[in-house]
Motif scaffolding. Structure first.
Motif, PDB file in Angstrom:
ATOM      1  N   SER A 204      29.958  37.864  45.788  1.00 28.13           N
ATOM      2  CA  SER A 204      29.356  38.844  46.700  1.00 28.13           C
ATOM      3  C   SER A 204      30.304  39.172  47.847  1.00 28.13           C
ATOM      4  CB  SER A 204      28.024  38.316  47.240  1.00 28.13           C
ATOM      5  OG  SER A 204      27.072  38.186  46.210  1.00 28.13           O
ATOM      6  N   VAL A 205      30.976  38.147  48.385  1.00 28.31           N
ATOM      7  CA  VAL A 205      31.959  38.394  49.441  1.00 28.31           C
ATOM      8  C   VAL A 205      33.132  39.196  48.882  1.00 28.31           C
ATOM      9  CG1 VAL A 205      33.585  37.336  51.051  1.00 28.31           C
ATOM     10  CG2 VAL A 205      31.299  36.360  50.768  1.00 28.31           C
ATOM     11  N   ASP A 206      33.594  38.832  47.681  1.00 27.64           N
ATOM     12  CA  ASP A 206      34.675  39.597  47.047  1.00 27.64           C
ATOM     13  C   ASP A 206      34.284  41.051  46.847  1.00 27.64           C
ATOM     14  OD1 ASP A 206      36.430  37.478  46.930  1.00 27.64           O
ATOM     15  OD2 ASP A 206      36.045  37.021  44.824  1.00 27.64           O
ATOM     16  N   SER A 207      33.008  41.294  46.540  1.00 27.31           N
ATOM     17  CA  SER A 207      32.551  42.672  46.369  1.00 27.31           C
ATOM     18  C   SER A 207      32.517  43.402  47.701  1.00 27.31           C
ATOM     19  CB  SER A 207      31.164  42.677  45.725  1.00 27.31           C
ATOM     20  OG  SER A 207      31.214  42.194  44.404  1.00 27.31           O
ATOM     21  N   ALA A 208      32.173  42.680  48.768  1.00 25.67           N
ATOM     22  CA  ALA A 208      32.160  43.292  50.096  1.00 25.67           C
ATOM     23  C   ALA A 208      33.559  43.696  50.532  1.00 25.67           C
ATOM     24  CB  ALA A 208      31.542  42.323  51.108  1.00 25.67           C
ATOM     25  N   THR A 209      34.555  42.835  50.294  1.00 28.97           N
ATOM     26  CA  THR A 209      35.935  43.157  50.686  1.00 28.97           C
ATOM     27  C   THR A 209      36.610  44.070  49.667  1.00 28.97           C
ATOM     28  OG1 THR A 209      36.890  41.265  49.499  1.00 28.97           O
ATOM     29  CG2 THR A 209      36.186  40.895  51.789  1.00 28.97           C
ATOM     30  N   MET A 210      35.979  44.246  48.512  1.00 30.72           N
ATOM     31  CA  MET A 210      36.526  44.972  47.360  1.00 30.72           C
ATOM     32  C   MET A 210      37.694  44.234  46.717  1.00 30.72           C
ATOM     33  SD  MET A 210      34.834  47.777  46.498  1.00 30.72           S
ATOM     34  CE  MET A 210      35.912  49.009  45.776  1.00 30.72           C
ATOM     35  N   MET A 211      37.925  42.969  47.106  1.00 30.08           N
ATOM     36  CA  MET A 211      38.879  42.163  46.364  1.00 30.08           C
ATOM     37  C   MET A 211      38.420  42.020  44.911  1.00 30.08           C
ATOM     38  SD  MET A 211      41.643  40.414  46.048  1.00 30.08           S
ATOM     39  CE  MET A 211      42.332  39.850  47.609  1.00 30.08           C
ATOM     40  N   ASN A 212      37.096  41.962  44.727  1.00 23.93           N
ATOM     41  CA  ASN A 212      36.569  41.848  43.371  1.00 23.93           C
ATOM     42  C   ASN A 212      37.044  42.995  42.493  1.00 23.93           C
ATOM     43  OD1 ASN A 212      34.794  40.368  41.528  1.00 23.93           O
ATOM     44  ND2 ASN A 212      33.549  42.218  41.546  1.00 23.93           N
ATOM     45  N   LYS A 213      37.076  44.197  43.048  1.00 30.80           N
ATOM     46  CA  LYS A 213      37.551  45.336  42.259  1.00 30.80           C
ATOM     47  C   LYS A 213      39.044  45.214  42.001  1.00 30.80           C
ATOM     48  CE  LYS A 213      34.864  47.269  41.327  1.00 30.80           C
ATOM     49  NZ  LYS A 213      33.967  47.103  40.137  1.00 30.80           N
ATOM     50  N   GLY A 214      39.761  44.634  42.953  1.00 32.52           N
ATOM     51  CA  GLY A 214      41.180  44.386  42.728  1.00 32.52           C
ATOM     52  C   GLY A 214      41.407  43.378  41.618  1.00 32.52           C
ATOM     53  N   LEU A 215      40.598  42.320  41.595  1.00 29.04           N
ATOM     54  CA  LEU A 215      40.695  41.341  40.510  1.00 29.04           C
ATOM     55  C   LEU A 215      40.349  41.991  39.176  1.00 29.04           C
ATOM     56  CD1 LEU A 215      38.962  38.237  42.186  1.00 29.04           C
ATOM     57  CD2 LEU A 215      41.406  38.750  42.070  1.00 29.04           C
ATOM     58  N   GLU A 216      39.343  42.853  39.178  1.00 29.88           N
ATOM     59  CA  GLU A 216      38.963  43.551  37.947  1.00 29.88           C
ATOM     60  C   GLU A 216      40.057  44.519  37.498  1.00 29.88           C
ATOM     61  OE1 GLU A 216      35.215  45.348  38.782  1.00 29.88           O
ATOM     62  OE2 GLU A 216      34.131  43.430  38.779  1.00 29.88           O
ATOM     63  N   PHE A 217      40.766  45.106  38.445  1.00 34.78           N
ATOM     64  CA  PHE A 217      41.905  45.984  38.152  1.00 34.78           C
ATOM     65  C   PHE A 217      42.940  45.209  37.334  1.00 34.78           C
ATOM     66  CE2 PHE A 217      45.898  48.075  39.062  1.00 34.78           C
ATOM     67  CZ  PHE A 217      45.589  49.422  39.224  1.00 34.78           C
ATOM     68  N   ILE A 218      43.271  43.991  37.803  1.00 33.26           N
ATOM     69  CA  ILE A 218      44.265  43.167  37.107  1.00 33.26           C
ATOM     70  C   ILE A 218      43.710  42.686  35.769  1.00 33.26           C
ATOM     71  CG2 ILE A 218      45.618  41.042  37.250  1.00 33.26           C
ATOM     72  CD1 ILE A 218      45.502  41.428  40.362  1.00 33.26           C
ATOM     73  N   GLU A 219      42.432  42.301  35.760  1.00 35.09           N
ATOM     74  CA  GLU A 219      41.801  41.855  34.510  1.00 35.09           C
ATOM     75  C   GLU A 219      41.848  42.954  33.450  1.00 35.09           C
ATOM     76  OE1 GLU A 219      37.501  40.009  32.981  1.00 35.09           O
ATOM     77  OE2 GLU A 219      37.664  40.954  34.955  1.00 35.09           O
ATOM     78  N   ALA A 220      41.576  44.186  33.855  1.00 38.59           N
ATOM     79  CA  ALA A 220      41.585  45.303  32.910  1.00 38.59           C
ATOM     80  C   ALA A 220      42.972  45.521  32.314  1.00 38.59           C
ATOM     81  CB  ALA A 220      41.103  46.578  33.601  1.00 38.59           C
ATOM     82  N   MET A 221      44.011  45.329  33.119  1.00 36.40           N
ATOM     83  CA  MET A 221      45.378  45.472  32.598  1.00 36.40           C
ATOM     84  C   MET A 221      45.598  44.544  31.408  1.00 36.40           C
ATOM     85  SD  MET A 221      47.498  45.566  36.200  1.00 36.40           S
ATOM     86  CE  MET A 221      48.993  45.042  35.367  1.00 36.40           C
ATOM     87  N   HIS A 222      45.152  43.298  31.543  1.00 36.45           N
ATOM     88  CA  HIS A 222      45.371  42.313  30.485  1.00 36.45           C
ATOM     89  C   HIS A 222      44.441  42.531  29.302  1.00 36.45           C
ATOM     90  CE1 HIS A 222      48.288  40.027  32.758  1.00 36.45           C
ATOM     91  NE2 HIS A 222      47.468  39.984  33.789  1.00 36.45           N
ATOM     92  N   LEU A 223      43.175  42.793  29.576  1.00 42.30           N
ATOM     93  CA  LEU A 223      42.208  42.955  28.496  1.00 42.30           C
ATOM     94  C   LEU A 223      42.557  44.121  27.588  1.00 42.30           C
ATOM     95  CD1 LEU A 223      38.736  42.359  30.183  1.00 42.30           C
ATOM     96  CD2 LEU A 223      39.680  41.060  28.259  1.00 42.30           C
ATOM     97  N   PHE A 224      43.027  45.211  28.188  1.00 38.03           N
ATOM     98  CA  PHE A 224      43.204  46.442  27.431  1.00 38.03           C
ATOM     99  C   PHE A 224      44.668  46.850  27.265  1.00 38.03           C
ATOM    100  CE2 PHE A 224      39.058  46.561  29.623  1.00 38.03           C
ATOM    101  CZ  PHE A 224      38.257  46.414  28.489  1.00 38.03           C
ATOM    102  N   GLY A 225      45.582  45.996  27.703  1.00 39.66           N
ATOM    103  CA  GLY A 225      46.995  46.237  27.471  1.00 39.66           C
ATOM    104  C   GLY A 225      47.524  47.494  28.129  1.00 39.66           C
ATOM    105  N   VAL A 226      47.155  47.710  29.419  1.00 36.97           N
ATOM    106  CA  VAL A 226      47.573  48.923  30.122  1.00 36.97           C
ATOM    107  C   VAL A 226      48.360  48.548  31.374  1.00 36.97           C
ATOM    108  CG1 VAL A 226      45.617  50.255  29.260  1.00 36.97           C
ATOM    109  CG2 VAL A 226      45.408  49.048  31.447  1.00 36.97           C
TER     110      VAL A 226
END
Length: 358
Positions: A204-226
């Motif tokens: 929830s704190v990560d979502s407030a700072t939007m760090m969570n979206k940054g982590l998801e940005f990196i996760e998406a790179m690996h999951l989908f090879g982009v």
């Protein structure tokens, strides 16, 4: 009948996973917690797993006493997590622990030939190249549980080679539209009140700072090879469009649904099949003002900007960023540092290292 191990069964994702089990044909073979042994005991007595693990050693000692009248094996520590993740009877492992502690159990599950329902994004942020390579070598399927990555996964199924861009959505959290100065005096109690989702304190704190979206940005790179240039972040306050993909010809495909984690959890467990769900159905008439999308204000959201920068730097930069963020968020939740100190501490840690190859 699928046999499931749930790592982090007493957390937000874990408890929701347990809740959807009646909707699918599944048997639970292992459950884990850190120290919430009261709830773990309830789950163990209801689900009758072969083994359970309390990561905290003192909690495990107490749990052994509580379950002494059963034949359930009680384990502890990292060895216990790894044993539950690699339990021979499991077909699929739900990795719902929080933080980097999920990395070694996830690798152990992959090595043991298990499919992964991935809810522990830090695993890919810290060691995405290693994890994805190991999964390919072992033939393990990784199906994402995060609503955004589940949406992208669903939109891309059967469309290999057609992707142009991922459109990664985020609600903007409880402080959407606030300036950097307006968030200076944010308290932990304010930060954990997400407007759309019910989540644990750290995420929830990560979502407030939007760090969570940054982590998801990196996760998406690996999951989908982009690459980072293949991902665009969009603020979507209604949390109805969970993410989209733009294909080579300009077609955009989206996955929509109510903001309920039960949907992506269930899909990850039943993939490639779909089964009836107990979640609410999406009512488009409930949004008379329409659905909205905005570019993120990276000046007001420096944690998101930092994560995107680390994604481009690569190597160990995301690993250091994630580790520093875990420490900073826990200090903030304990009222030991201020809200702005989360970003300042993480940025200082990243600036202090020379990234090595991952």
């Amino acid at each position: 009948m699928k046999k499931i191990a749930i790592l982090g069964s007493t957390g937000s994702i874990g408890t929701q996973t347990v809740d959807i089990l009646p909707s699918i044909e599944a048997e639970v073979v292992a459950l884990t917690t850190n120290r919430r042994i009261g709830l773990l005991e309830e789950q163990a007595r209801a689900l009758h797993p072969k083994m359970v693990c309390a990561f905290d050693e003192n909690a495990a000692k107490e749990l052994r006493v509580k379950l002494a009248d059963t034949d359930i094996e009680v384990l502890t520590g990292m060895d216990g997590l790894i044993a539950c993740a690699s339990e021979s009877g499991a077909d699929i492992v739900v990795t719902a622990v929080v933080g980097m502690v999920g990395l070694l159990p996830t690798l152990a599950a992959i090595d043991a030939g298990k499919d992964i329902a991935l809810a522990n994004k830090e695993t890919l942020v810290c060691a995405g190249d290693i994890v994805m390579r190991r999964a390919r070598e072992c033939g393990a399927e990784i199906v994402p549980v995060d609503s955004e990555h589940s949406a992208i996964f669903q939109c891309l199924t059967g469309r290999e080679g057609e992707l142009h861009k991922i459109l990664l959505t985020g609600s903007g959290g409880p402080f959407r539209g606030w300036t950097r100065e307006q968030t200076r005096d944010v308290t932990p109690e304010m930060a954990v009140r997400h407007p759309n989702w019910s989540m644990g304190a750290k995420i929830s704190v990560d979502s407030a700072t939007m760090m969570n979206k940054g982590l998801e940005f990196i996760e998406a790179m690996h999951l989908f090879g982009v690459t980072p240039d293949d991902i665009q972040v969009l603020i979507h306050p209604e949390s109805v469009v969970h993410s989209m993909v733009e294909l080579l010809d300009g077609t955009v495909i989206a996955q929509l649904g109510v903001p309920d984690m039960g949907l992506p959890i269930q899909y990850a467990l039943t993939y490639p099949e779909r089964k009836p769900s107990r979640s609410d159905r999406l009512d488009f008439t409930a949004y008379p003002g329409g659905l909205h999308f905005y570019a993120p204000d990276l000046e007001a959201l420096p944690c998101l900007a930092l994560a995107m920068q680390c994604a481009r730097t690569g190597g160990t930069a995301p690993t250091v960023m994630n580790a520093a963020n875990e420490v900073a968020v826990h200090l903030f939740l304990d009222h030991k540092i201020g809200y702005h100190s989360i970003y300042e501490s993480v940025a200082a840690a990243v600036d202090a290292i020379t990234p090595a190859a991952a």
